[in-house]
Design an enzyme around this catalytic site. Sequence first.
Site, PDB file in Angstrom:
ATOM      1  N   GLU A 256       1.184  -1.515   0.536  1.00  0.00           N
ATOM      2  CA  GLU A 256       0.303  -0.031  -0.058  1.00  0.00           C
ATOM      3  C   GLU A 256       1.266   1.291  -0.048  1.00  0.00           C
ATOM      4  OE1 GLU A 256      -3.030  -0.080  -0.061  1.00  0.00           O
ATOM      5  OE2 GLU A 256      -3.877  -2.493   0.539  1.00  0.00           O
ATOM      6  N   CYS A 290      -2.363   9.047   2.849  1.00  0.00           N
ATOM      7  CA  CYS A 290      -1.870   8.412   1.662  1.00  0.00           C
ATOM      8  C   CYS A 290      -3.169   9.195   0.797  1.00  0.00           C
ATOM      9  CB  CYS A 290      -1.884   6.484   1.358  1.00  0.00           C
ATOM     10  SG  CYS A 290      -3.256   5.805   2.330  1.00  0.00           S
TER      11      CYS A 290
HETATM   12  P1  NAD Z   1       8.956   4.404   4.505  1.00  0.00           P
HETATM   13  O1  NAD Z   1       8.135   3.932   3.178  1.00  0.00           O
HETATM   14  O2  NAD Z   1       9.646   5.330   4.536  1.00  0.00           O
HETATM   15  O3  NAD Z   1       8.287   3.696   6.258  1.00  0.00           O
HETATM   16  C1  NAD Z   1       6.996   2.650   5.438  1.00  0.00           C
HETATM   17  C2  NAD Z   1       8.207   1.500   6.928  1.00  0.00           C
HETATM   18  O4  NAD Z   1       8.647   0.641   6.079  1.00  0.00           O
HETATM   19  C3  NAD Z   1       8.827   2.181   8.474  1.00  0.00           C
HETATM   20  O5  NAD Z   1       8.131   1.131   9.468  1.00  0.00           O
HETATM   21  C4  NAD Z   1      10.330   2.059   7.954  1.00  0.00           C
HETATM   22  O6  NAD Z   1      11.114   1.437   9.666  1.00  0.00           O
HETATM   23  C5  NAD Z   1       9.867   0.908   6.957  1.00  0.00           C
HETATM   24  N1  NAD Z   1      11.587   0.600   6.142  1.00  0.00           N
HETATM   25  C6  NAD Z   1      12.435   1.415   5.880  1.00  0.00           C
HETATM   26  N2  NAD Z   1      13.377   0.927   5.129  1.00  0.00           N
HETATM   27  C7  NAD Z   1      12.873  -0.678   5.026  1.00  0.00           C
HETATM   28  C8  NAD Z   1      13.882  -1.123   4.226  1.00  0.00           C
HETATM   29  N3  NAD Z   1      15.334  -0.693   3.571  1.00  0.00           N
HETATM   30  N4  NAD Z   1      13.216  -2.295   4.294  1.00  0.00           N
HETATM   31  C9  NAD Z   1      12.341  -2.771   4.908  1.00  0.00           C
HETATM   32  N5  NAD Z   1      10.943  -1.795   5.769  1.00  0.00           N
HETATM   33  C10 NAD Z   1      11.630  -0.414   5.649  1.00  0.00           C
HETATM   34  O7  NAD Z   1       7.532   5.305   4.782  1.00  0.00           O
HETATM   35  P2  NAD Z   1       7.512   6.304   5.899  1.00  0.00           P
HETATM   36  O8  NAD Z   1       8.008   8.100   5.304  1.00  0.00           O
HETATM   37  O9  NAD Z   1       7.322   6.219   6.861  1.00  0.00           O
HETATM   38  O10 NAD Z   1       5.790   6.778   5.736  1.00  0.00           O
HETATM   39  C11 NAD Z   1       4.751   7.366   4.448  1.00  0.00           C
HETATM   40  C12 NAD Z   1       4.659   6.733   3.150  1.00  0.00           C
HETATM   41  O11 NAD Z   1       3.434   5.762   3.302  1.00  0.00           O
HETATM   42  C13 NAD Z   1       4.626   7.876   1.610  1.00  0.00           C
HETATM   43  O12 NAD Z   1       4.183   7.021   0.789  1.00  0.00           O
HETATM   44  C14 NAD Z   1       2.299   7.594   1.672  1.00  0.00           C
HETATM   45  O13 NAD Z   1       1.908   7.758   0.326  1.00  0.00           O
HETATM   46  C15 NAD Z   1       2.397   6.147   2.079  1.00  0.00           C
HETATM   47  N6  NAD Z   1       1.473   5.341   2.810  1.00  0.00           N
HETATM   48  C16 NAD Z   1       0.271   4.708   1.598  1.00  0.00           C
HETATM   49  C17 NAD Z   1      -0.533   3.924   2.451  1.00  0.00           C
HETATM   50  C18 NAD Z   1      -1.635   2.830   1.457  1.00  0.00           C
HETATM   51  O14 NAD Z   1      -2.668   2.435   2.372  1.00  0.00           O
HETATM   52  N7  NAD Z   1      -1.442   3.031   0.242  1.00  0.00           N
HETATM   53  C19 NAD Z   1      -1.122   4.906   3.054  1.00  0.00           C
HETATM   54  C20 NAD Z   1       0.006   5.385   4.168  1.00  0.00           C
HETATM   55  C21 NAD Z   1       0.778   6.018   4.247  1.00  0.00           C
END
Ligand code: NAD
Length: 525
Positions: A256, A290
């Site tokens: 997502e 999002c």
């Molecule tokens: P992010 O991708 O930076 O982090 C998300 C998660 O991934 C965190 O728990 C982080 O610790 C983890 N992570 C970091 N590096 C990783 C790696 N190498 N491997 C695996 N996991 C890792 O996202 P964010 O900044 O926390 O959230 C914002 C983003 O999330 C925005 O792009 C937003 O649009 C998206 N989002 C999408 C939805 C949806 O349902 N489509 C909902 C909410 C947020």
Amino acid sequence: MERATHPEAASEAPAAAATNGKPEADTFDVRRPVDGSVIEAVAIDSPESVAETFARARAAQPAWEAIGFDGRRRWMEALRDWILDNQDRLDTLMQEETGKVRADAALEAFYCLDAINYWVEQGPKLLADEIVTPHVLLLRAKRSKIVYRPFGVAGFISPWNFPVILSLGDALPALVAGNAVVIKPSEVTPLTLIEMVRGWREDVGAPDVLHVVNGMAETAGALIDAADYVQFTGSERTGKIVMKRAAETLTPVSLELGGKDPLIVTRDADIDRAVNATAWGGLVNSGQICISIERVYVEEPVYDQFVDKLRSKIETLRQGADGNTYTAEIGAMTAPAQVEIVSEQVEDARDAGARILTGGRRGEGPGDWYEPTLIADADHSMKVMREETFGPVIPVMKVKDTEEAIELANDTSYGLGSSVFAGDAAEGERIARRIEAGHCNVNDVLVNYNVLGLPMGGWKNSGIGVRHGAQGIRRFCRTEALTIPRLPQAKSEPIWFPYNARKRGIVRRLYRFLNARGLRNRLGL
Ligand code: NAD
């Protein structure tokens, strides 16, 4: 813009179980976005610790599956009641670690309460055995059915914008389906989830099937390696890393990811409703959703009126830390890095000739604040119309007609959500059916998320797979196809060994009879 401050936001917050009952280890700090101060340090789970957590979850899962839907329902409803009893405390902690205003913080518990009731009611129906009537008459001597069986242990990696909805909230159907669950929350906002998992274990006394592990990329990588199914919610960039890692173990994933959701306003729309919806859909949770409204296309004849009214509306909004007083609409930004992105996009639009009608500045003083911002005369040369903003910024562009609006709405690599405001619902639906996105709300914003029977997920680079609806729970199961005899059986079947010309001739004639069309042709005449 004046900022309200309410010290009770901090004083009411309980200390969370930062080490989650585990031995001391390296830690990371969780901060208050309203002023940047540290709330507490949380222990990082090493890959070994993640593996141990999965071993515990895996050991507890068979009994959880075996107690059936009714048994699981009892525990899920106990969790619901615990949330109800503790909601004020949870909302306060949520505010502290995210900088949300009270009304937005409360959405997290509301979602869980509703979703628990939905999944315990619907789960047994959506995962009931499905009888399949074989299309070949001869095979109807068998009873054929699809059985949904839980994967085992599902892993969740979640972002910081809705720390509970997008972690525990998404894990609810996995639990109802009979899986154990391990969640790695965002390192920016893990505290409310840690407290809820503690509540499940210690206050509710529920089975050992709900776990949290804390950390960053290394912890998340270990979770992917150990999980039977991975749901990731976060950025497109990290989503690709997750999918690559999961490919190593051929672990199924749902992703997502980000969005750039458009909203279209036609010349016949109810402008007041469109304005109020745009203000809320673009600025609720400081635009950190999002499915926030990220860009707006308005038909020329109503453009000036729409922009004027939207500016007036946004200028009424109060920004600040409101404790539990509900005296602000816009909170802080949760992740410090996001303020930089928002700032850069607004300056890029300003430099390219857009008009910043209100806002357009960082908040003064400590903490992560950005003013609610309206940008008029935006166009697709600007980053703010093409890249995910994820902040309290609404850019508006004038279009000559709905054709141009649809073309521009689809001119993106994302496809998460959208909205259309039109004079009547039928016209709105005609436009909605041409938008390339996972959902479109006609004369409304964000509302699809509350219809838990509707699939919610992205097209294009916004993701793979969906939450909610039948697919939203079935994805946490493997399907097993069963054929079971209805009648006494012969010692052998005509298509089994040995082969000979007579038997194969019968089989051949049978296939011809069943698959040719027209009696003469079926009989080979
Ligand atoms: P992010 O991708 O930076 O982090 C998300 C998660 O991934 C965190 O728990 C982080 O610790 C983890 N992570 C970091 N590096 C990783 C790696 N190498 N491997 C695996 N996991 C890792 O996202 P964010 O900044 O926390 O959230 C914002 C983003 O999330 C925005 O792009 C937003 O649009 C998206 N989002 C999408 C939805 C949806 O349902 N489509 C909902 C909410 C947020």
